[in-house]
Scaffold this motif. Sequence first.
Motif, PDB file in Angstrom:
ATOM      1  N   TYR A  33      -8.262  -7.237   3.100  1.00  0.00           N
ATOM      2  CA  TYR A  33      -8.307  -5.803   3.343  1.00  0.00           C
ATOM      3  C   TYR A  33      -7.798  -5.049   2.120  1.00  0.00           C
ATOM      4  CZ  TYR A  33      -8.788  -6.971   8.277  1.00  0.00           C
ATOM      5  OH  TYR A  33      -9.218  -7.477   9.478  1.00  0.00           O
ATOM      6  N   MET A  34      -8.473  -3.954   1.809  1.00  0.00           N
ATOM      7  CA  MET A  34      -7.971  -2.992   0.823  1.00  0.00           C
ATOM      8  C   MET A  34      -8.200  -1.598   1.381  1.00  0.00           C
ATOM      9  SD  MET A  34      -8.926  -4.556  -2.931  1.00  0.00           S
ATOM     10  CE  MET A  34      -7.725  -3.479  -3.740  1.00  0.00           C
ATOM     11  N   GLY A  35      -7.375  -0.680   0.929  1.00  0.00           N
ATOM     12  CA  GLY A  35      -7.541   0.663   1.475  1.00  0.00           C
ATOM     13  C   GLY A  35      -6.628   1.674   0.833  1.00  0.00           C
ATOM     14  N   TRP A  36      -6.582   2.838   1.465  1.00  0.00           N
ATOM     15  CA  TRP A  36      -5.818   3.974   0.950  1.00  0.00           C
ATOM     16  C   TRP A  36      -5.010   4.624   2.064  1.00  0.00           C
ATOM     17  CZ3 TRP A  36      -6.006   5.011  -4.245  1.00  0.00           C
ATOM     18  CH2 TRP A  36      -7.021   4.397  -4.964  1.00  0.00           C
ATOM     19  N   HIS A  37      -3.770   4.899   1.753  1.00  0.00           N
ATOM     20  CA  HIS A  37      -2.919   5.746   2.570  1.00  0.00           C
ATOM     21  C   HIS A  37      -2.571   6.974   1.739  1.00  0.00           C
ATOM     22  CE1 HIS A  37      -1.196   2.785   5.780  1.00  0.00           C
ATOM     23  NE2 HIS A  37      -2.478   2.583   5.578  1.00  0.00           N
ATOM     24  N   ARG A  38      -2.048   7.982   2.390  1.00  0.00           N
ATOM     25  CA  ARG A  38      -1.561   9.146   1.660  1.00  0.00           C
ATOM     26  C   ARG A  38      -0.313   9.693   2.314  1.00  0.00           C
ATOM     27  NH1 ARG A  38      -6.519  13.294   3.244  1.00  0.00           N
ATOM     28  NH2 ARG A  38      -5.991  13.525   5.465  1.00  0.00           N
ATOM     29  N   GLN A  39       0.475  10.379   1.503  1.00  0.00           N
ATOM     30  CA  GLN A  39       1.682  11.019   2.021  1.00  0.00           C
ATOM     31  C   GLN A  39       1.770  12.412   1.434  1.00  0.00           C
ATOM     32  OE1 GLN A  39       5.329   8.803   1.545  1.00  0.00           O
ATOM     33  NE2 GLN A  39       6.338  10.021   3.114  1.00  0.00           N
ATOM     34  N   ALA A  40       1.641  13.407   2.299  1.00  0.00           N
ATOM     35  CA  ALA A  40       1.749  14.799   1.892  1.00  0.00           C
ATOM     36  C   ALA A  40       3.213  15.203   1.860  1.00  0.00           C
ATOM     37  CB  ALA A  40       0.966  15.677   2.864  1.00  0.00           C
ATOM     38  N   PRO A  41       3.547  16.252   1.129  1.00  0.00           N
ATOM     39  CA  PRO A  41       4.939  16.712   1.057  1.00  0.00           C
ATOM     40  C   PRO A  41       5.515  16.973   2.437  1.00  0.00           C
ATOM     41  CG  PRO A  41       3.610  17.824  -0.587  1.00  0.00           C
ATOM     42  CD  PRO A  41       2.658  17.056   0.271  1.00  0.00           C
ATOM     43  N   GLY A  42       6.656  16.369   2.728  1.00  0.00           N
ATOM     44  CA  GLY A  42       7.325  16.592   3.987  1.00  0.00           C
ATOM     45  C   GLY A  42       6.722  15.887   5.190  1.00  0.00           C
ATOM     46  N   LYS A  43       5.755  15.024   4.942  1.00  0.00           N
ATOM     47  CA  LYS A  43       5.087  14.331   6.048  1.00  0.00           C
ATOM     48  C   LYS A  43       5.155  12.818   5.850  1.00  0.00           C
ATOM     49  CE  LYS A  43       1.881  18.037   7.249  1.00  0.00           C
ATOM     50  NZ  LYS A  43       0.475  18.376   7.580  1.00  0.00           N
ATOM     51  N   GLY A  44       4.835  12.100   6.905  1.00  0.00           N
ATOM     52  CA  GLY A  44       4.830  10.658   6.829  1.00  0.00           C
ATOM     53  C   GLY A  44       3.561  10.121   6.202  1.00  0.00           C
ATOM     54  N   ARG A  45       3.567   8.841   5.882  1.00  0.00           N
ATOM     55  CA  ARG A  45       2.397   8.212   5.296  1.00  0.00           C
ATOM     56  C   ARG A  45       1.366   7.953   6.381  1.00  0.00           C
ATOM     57  NH1 ARG A  45       2.722   3.263   1.000  1.00  0.00           N
ATOM     58  NH2 ARG A  45       4.237   4.703   0.122  1.00  0.00           N
ATOM     59  N   GLU A  46       0.090   8.190   6.047  1.00  0.00           N
ATOM     60  CA  GLU A  46      -0.979   7.972   7.021  1.00  0.00           C
ATOM     61  C   GLU A  46      -2.140   7.226   6.384  1.00  0.00           C
ATOM     62  OE1 GLU A  46      -2.831  11.564   8.393  1.00  0.00           O
ATOM     63  OE2 GLU A  46      -3.190  12.329   6.370  1.00  0.00           O
ATOM     64  N   LEU A  47      -2.820   6.461   7.216  1.00  0.00           N
ATOM     65  CA  LEU A  47      -4.023   5.763   6.756  1.00  0.00           C
ATOM     66  C   LEU A  47      -5.126   6.772   6.481  1.00  0.00           C
ATOM     67  CD1 LEU A  47      -5.706   3.105   6.379  1.00  0.00           C
ATOM     68  CD2 LEU A  47      -6.343   3.376   8.790  1.00  0.00           C
ATOM     69  N   VAL A  48      -5.784   6.615   5.347  1.00  0.00           N
ATOM     70  CA  VAL A  48      -6.949   7.424   5.018  1.00  0.00           C
ATOM     71  C   VAL A  48      -8.216   6.618   5.290  1.00  0.00           C
ATOM     72  CG1 VAL A  48      -8.205   8.666   3.226  1.00  0.00           C
ATOM     73  CG2 VAL A  48      -5.687   8.694   3.253  1.00  0.00           C
ATOM     74  N   ALA A  49      -8.291   5.430   4.700  1.00  0.00           N
ATOM     75  CA  ALA A  49      -9.469   4.586   4.873  1.00  0.00           C
ATOM     76  C   ALA A  49      -9.116   3.155   4.511  1.00  0.00           C
ATOM     77  CB  ALA A  49     -10.622   5.079   3.996  1.00  0.00           C
ATOM     78  N   ARG A  50      -9.843   2.220   5.119  1.00  0.00           N
ATOM     79  CA  ARG A  50      -9.604   0.803   4.887  1.00  0.00           C
ATOM     80  C   ARG A  50     -10.941   0.085   4.933  1.00  0.00           C
ATOM     81  NH1 ARG A  50      -5.594  -0.311   8.811  1.00  0.00           N
ATOM     82  NH2 ARG A  50      -7.297  -0.320  10.338  1.00  0.00           N
ATOM     83  N   ILE A  51     -11.065  -0.941   4.106  1.00  0.00           N
ATOM     84  CA  ILE A  51     -12.287  -1.735   4.105  1.00  0.00           C
ATOM     85  C   ILE A  51     -11.922  -3.211   4.147  1.00  0.00           C
ATOM     86  CG2 ILE A  51     -12.456  -1.713   1.555  1.00  0.00           C
ATOM     87  CD1 ILE A  51     -15.548  -1.584   1.965  1.00  0.00           C
ATOM     88  N   ALA A  52     -12.620  -3.951   4.999  1.00  0.00           N
ATOM     89  CA  ALA A  52     -12.407  -5.391   5.104  1.00  0.00           C
ATOM     90  C   ALA A  52     -13.345  -6.112   4.146  1.00  0.00           C
ATOM     91  CB  ALA A  52     -12.657  -5.843   6.533  1.00  0.00           C
ATOM     92  N   SER A  53     -13.031  -7.352   3.877  1.00  0.00           N
ATOM     93  CA  SER A  53     -13.828  -8.113   2.925  1.00  0.00           C
ATOM     94  C   SER A  53     -15.276  -8.265   3.375  1.00  0.00           C
ATOM     95  CB  SER A  53     -13.204  -9.491   2.697  1.00  0.00           C
ATOM     96  OG  SER A  53     -13.068 -10.180   3.920  1.00  0.00           O
ATOM     97  N   GLY A  54     -15.502  -8.203   4.689  1.00  0.00           N
ATOM     98  CA  GLY A  54     -16.862  -8.287   5.194  1.00  0.00           C
ATOM     99  C   GLY A  54     -17.609  -6.972   5.159  1.00  0.00           C
ATOM    100  N   GLY A  55     -16.899  -5.893   4.782  1.00  0.00           N
ATOM    101  CA  GLY A  55     -17.547  -4.597   4.643  1.00  0.00           C
ATOM    102  C   GLY A  55     -17.226  -3.592   5.740  1.00  0.00           C
ATOM    103  N   THR A  56     -16.561  -4.036   6.809  1.00  0.00           N
ATOM    104  CA  THR A  56     -16.206  -3.103   7.879  1.00  0.00           C
ATOM    105  C   THR A  56     -15.228  -2.057   7.367  1.00  0.00           C
ATOM    106  OG1 THR A  56     -16.498  -4.819   9.547  1.00  0.00           O
ATOM    107  CG2 THR A  56     -15.207  -2.899  10.175  1.00  0.00           C
ATOM    108  N   THR A  57     -15.471  -0.807   7.716  1.00  0.00           N
ATOM    109  CA  THR A  57     -14.615   0.284   7.250  1.00  0.00           C
ATOM    110  C   THR A  57     -13.970   1.013   8.421  1.00  0.00           C
ATOM    111  OG1 THR A  57     -16.511   1.794   7.203  1.00  0.00           O
ATOM    112  CG2 THR A  57     -15.958   0.652   5.151  1.00  0.00           C
ATOM    113  N   ASN A  58     -12.813   1.586   8.165  1.00  0.00           N
ATOM    114  CA  ASN A  58     -12.114   2.449   9.116  1.00  0.00           C
ATOM    115  C   ASN A  58     -11.667   3.702   8.375  1.00  0.00           C
ATOM    116  OD1 ASN A  58     -11.209  -0.592   9.993  1.00  0.00           O
ATOM    117  ND2 ASN A  58     -11.644   0.716  11.746  1.00  0.00           N
ATOM    118  N   TYR A  59     -11.784   4.848   9.055  1.00  0.00           N
ATOM    119  CA  TYR A  59     -11.386   6.115   8.454  1.00  0.00           C
ATOM    120  C   TYR A  59     -10.495   6.894   9.419  1.00  0.00           C
ATOM    121  CZ  TYR A  59     -15.223   5.457   5.104  1.00  0.00           C
ATOM    122  OH  TYR A  59     -16.056   4.975   4.133  1.00  0.00           O
ATOM    123  N   ALA A  60      -9.601   7.679   8.848  1.00  0.00           N
ATOM    124  CA  ALA A  60      -8.901   8.661   9.656  1.00  0.00           C
ATOM    125  C   ALA A  60      -9.925   9.679  10.150  1.00  0.00           C
ATOM    126  CB  ALA A  60      -7.839   9.359   8.818  1.00  0.00           C
TER     127      ALA A  60
END
Length: 116
Positions: A33-60
């Motif tokens: 798995y590889m992907g991206w999280h983000r953290q805005a000022p004053g907020k917690g970290r959240e998942l943005v998007a993730r991709i599995a080695s087989g190509g399956t993706t997940n998005y916020a």
Amino acid sequence: QVQLVESGGGLVQPGGSLRLSCAASGSITRFNYMGWHRQAPGKGRELVARIASGGTTNYADSVKGRFTISSGTAKNTVYLQMNSLKSEETAIYYCGAGTTYLMNYWGKGTLVAVSS
């Protein structure tokens, strides 16, 4: 030892686009798995998007239809194409990688600032 290096952040106007890149290297031959999280000022970290080695993706839900995650042709690389950016998406974007969806390896982050 695993290293992840992000690039592509910067200042963009609302409605604009940016493309983030991440390259991972180290002791793990291939991440499931590889992907991206983000953290805005004053907020917690959240998942943005993730991709599995087989190509399956997940998005916020908030980025569906505007962001696209993809794997690079080089091993252990991932990209995040971000379109129609909003000011509230100003954040530090972190690249993650791992053998599980939890992605326990992280880069130092790249700043995306959306402002006019």
